[in-house]
Design a protein around this motif. Structure first.
Motif, mmCIF file in Angstrom:
data_model
loop_
_atom_site.group_PDB
_atom_site.id
_atom_site.type_symbol
_atom_site.label_atom_id
_atom_site.label_comp_id
_atom_site.label_asym_id
_atom_site.label_seq_id
_atom_site.Cartn_x
_atom_site.Cartn_y
_atom_site.Cartn_z
ATOM 1 N N LYS A 167 23.294 34.272 -122.731
ATOM 2 C CA LYS A 167 23.252 33.803 -121.341
ATOM 3 C C LYS A 167 22.427 34.788 -120.524
ATOM 4 C CE LYS A 167 26.793 33.777 -118.314
ATOM 5 N NZ LYS A 167 28.168 33.336 -117.958
ATOM 6 N N LYS A 169 20.899 36.191 -117.120
ATOM 7 C CA LYS A 169 21.029 36.190 -115.675
ATOM 8 C C LYS A 169 19.654 35.909 -115.070
ATOM 9 C CE LYS A 169 25.409 37.279 -115.153
ATOM 10 N NZ LYS A 169 26.373 36.412 -114.455
ATOM 11 N N ASP A 205 22.388 31.854 -115.857
ATOM 12 C CA ASP A 205 23.361 31.981 -114.776
ATOM 13 C C ASP A 205 22.652 32.588 -113.574
ATOM 14 O OD1 ASP A 205 25.473 32.440 -113.092
ATOM 15 O OD2 ASP A 205 26.606 33.716 -114.479
ATOM 16 N N ASN A 207 24.065 32.931 -110.534
ATOM 17 C CA ASN A 207 24.986 33.506 -109.538
ATOM 18 C C ASN A 207 24.639 33.044 -108.118
ATOM 19 O OD1 ASN A 207 24.928 35.793 -111.910
ATOM 20 N ND2 ASN A 207 26.948 35.553 -110.987
ATOM 21 N N GLU A 231 24.207 27.708 -115.033
ATOM 22 C CA GLU A 231 25.466 28.101 -114.397
ATOM 23 C C GLU A 231 25.225 28.539 -112.958
ATOM 24 O OE1 GLU A 231 27.850 30.671 -116.809
ATOM 25 O OE2 GLU A 231 28.605 31.816 -115.101
ATOM 26 N N GLU A 232 26.055 28.058 -112.066
ATOM 27 C CA GLU A 232 26.015 28.443 -110.659
ATOM 28 C C GLU A 232 24.590 28.595 -110.121
ATOM 29 O OE1 GLU A 232 30.146 30.091 -109.464
ATOM 30 O OE2 GLU A 232 28.944 31.741 -110.194
ATOM 31 N N GLU A 261 33.241 29.115 -111.437
ATOM 32 C CA GLU A 261 33.698 30.464 -111.751
ATOM 33 C C GLU A 261 34.462 31.082 -110.585
ATOM 34 O OE1 GLU A 261 30.492 32.932 -113.138
ATOM 35 O OE2 GLU A 261 31.233 34.648 -112.014
ATOM 36 N N HIS A 310 35.689 31.701 -117.594
ATOM 37 C CA HIS A 310 34.868 32.880 -117.288
ATOM 38 C C HIS A 310 35.560 34.143 -117.844
ATOM 39 C CE1 HIS A 310 33.955 36.287 -114.484
ATOM 40 N NE2 HIS A 310 32.730 35.875 -114.732
HETATM 41 MG MG LIG Z 1 28.666 33.407 -113.894
#
Ligand SMILES: [Mg+2]
Length: 371
Positions: A167, A169, A205, A207, A231-232, A261, A310
């Motif tokens: 994953k 970021k 992800d 965030n 993700e997010e 999350e 999470h």
């Molecule tokens: Mg996350």
């Protein structure tokens, strides 16, 4: 035969030093994630010498409110922790119940999944933005951000430890880089990881570091990468999630949308998931907890929604998440937090080829930590 119903005699909370394999850098919103910190765990002792233990996060609770109670007052084998005020001990109570009943937690939870659980690497942060040496007392004029290559090196080192999916970021343009340059770096790194690992599951992800339009542009630029999930991507908004889903259906239809999350109100997200504008719900292993997941998973199964609790930033949380996946089902992959926790013997868990096999031992199969 009557099962033992021990009475709790004490609860101790201890902190165990925790180590990631390397310093973990920034995400889209937060600064360095450090080298591991401490895992706070609660150890529950009983008058029958049964013990259970597990991670606690957040403010904790009132020990005096637990001591003196029989286990059956605290946890229901069929449903989990009985009272809201005891949820801070949700993990330890499930461990203790498993020890007392001589059942692994995955069996207590129903054994609906496979004991071998796919685990992705959750430790690929924005380390390209940092120099090798972050020590403020040892500033070196040559200290420069390491650049994209270090992200590839991190993937390689975690692959050597058994990970087969990563994953990444993303969201560098939210706080840390100029928007266009950061977005371009996100695309470059995503594509380079795919080139290096043609068969890996790649998750990203953000965030919440994009807006809808920006994230759709990112998805366009990596459409051929075949992302497993996003993700997010941006702050939860049902309208934006519906628009993303429509765009995803066109450019990258196999990519899942993962959210929740940090959802303050899970009930508000459920209708969005039921409309399939969210494919995977992500509430936390500990702060949401096993008991709430036990209640929620059957509703998700009815709606055809997946889950993946999470687990960042404690290696122990990956072990608990794997038990939930093996026990509750509906969790095809869980988050791996590489690292180790002082005093914890996790040798009952076997991690090979991206799959963690949970032990068939009572509770979580983890002996009491030895500080
Ligand atoms: Mg996350």
């Amino acid at each position: 035969m009557t099962l033992a119903d021990p009475t709790v005699t004490r609860v101790d909370v201890v902190a165990l030093p925790t180590y990631y394999p390397r310093r973990v850098g920034r995400n889209a919103r937060l600064g360095s994630h450090g080298t591991g910190g401490e895992s706070r765990v609660a150890v529950i002792s009983t008058d029958t010498r049964h013990t259970g233990w597990g991670l606690v996060e957040g403010p904790g609770g009132d020990v005096a409110d637990v001591v003196g109670h029989p286990l059956s007052d605290l946890v229901d084998p069929a449903g989990g922790t009985r009272h809201e005020r005891h949820l801070w001990l949700d993990i330890a109570l499930h461990d203790l119940l498993g020890v007392v009943q001589d059942l692994p937690v995955h069996a207590l939870l129903g054994g609906r999944g496979d004991r071998s659980v796919e685990v992705y690497d959750g430790a690929i942060y924005l380390d390209d933005l940092d120099p090798d040496d972050l020590d403020p007392d040892d500033l070196d004029p040559d200290d420069a951000p390491r650049g994209p290559q270090v992200v590839l090196e991190n993937c390689r080192s975690d692959a050597a430890a058994g990970y087969t999916g990563f994953k990444l970021k993303i969201g560098r343009g939210h706080r840390w880089m100029d928007r266009a340059a950061g977005d371009a770096r996100d695309v470059e790194i995503t594509r380079r990881v795919r080139e290096a690992w043609p068969d890996a599951k790649i998750l990203v992800d953000a965030n919440d570091g994009y807006d809808l339009d920006g994230f759709c542009r990112y998805l366009d630029a990596v459409a051929d990468v075949g992302l497993y999930w996003v993700e997010e991507p941006f702050p939860d908004d049902p309208g934006d999630l519906a628009a993303l889903r429509r765009h995803r259906d066109v450019v990258s239809p196999a990519t899942r949308i993962a959210e929740g999350e940090t959802a303050p109100d899970v009930e508000a997200l459920l209708p969005v998931a039921e409309r399939h504008d969210i494919d995977v719900l992500l509430m936390d292993v500990v702060s949401f907890g096993i008991t709430r997941w036990r209640r929620l998973v059957p509703r998700l199964a009815d709606a055809g929604v997946e889950a993946s609790p999470h687990a960042w930033g404690r290696p122990l949380k990956t072990l608990y998440a794997a038990h939930m996946a093996a026990g509750l089902g509906g969790m095809p992959i869980v988050e791996g937090v590489p690292g180790r926790t002082d005093g914890v013997d996790a040798s009952g868990y076997v991690f090979v080829d991206g799959h963690l096999t949970v032990p068939d031992r009572p509770g979580f199969g983890l002996p009491l930590p030895r500080p």
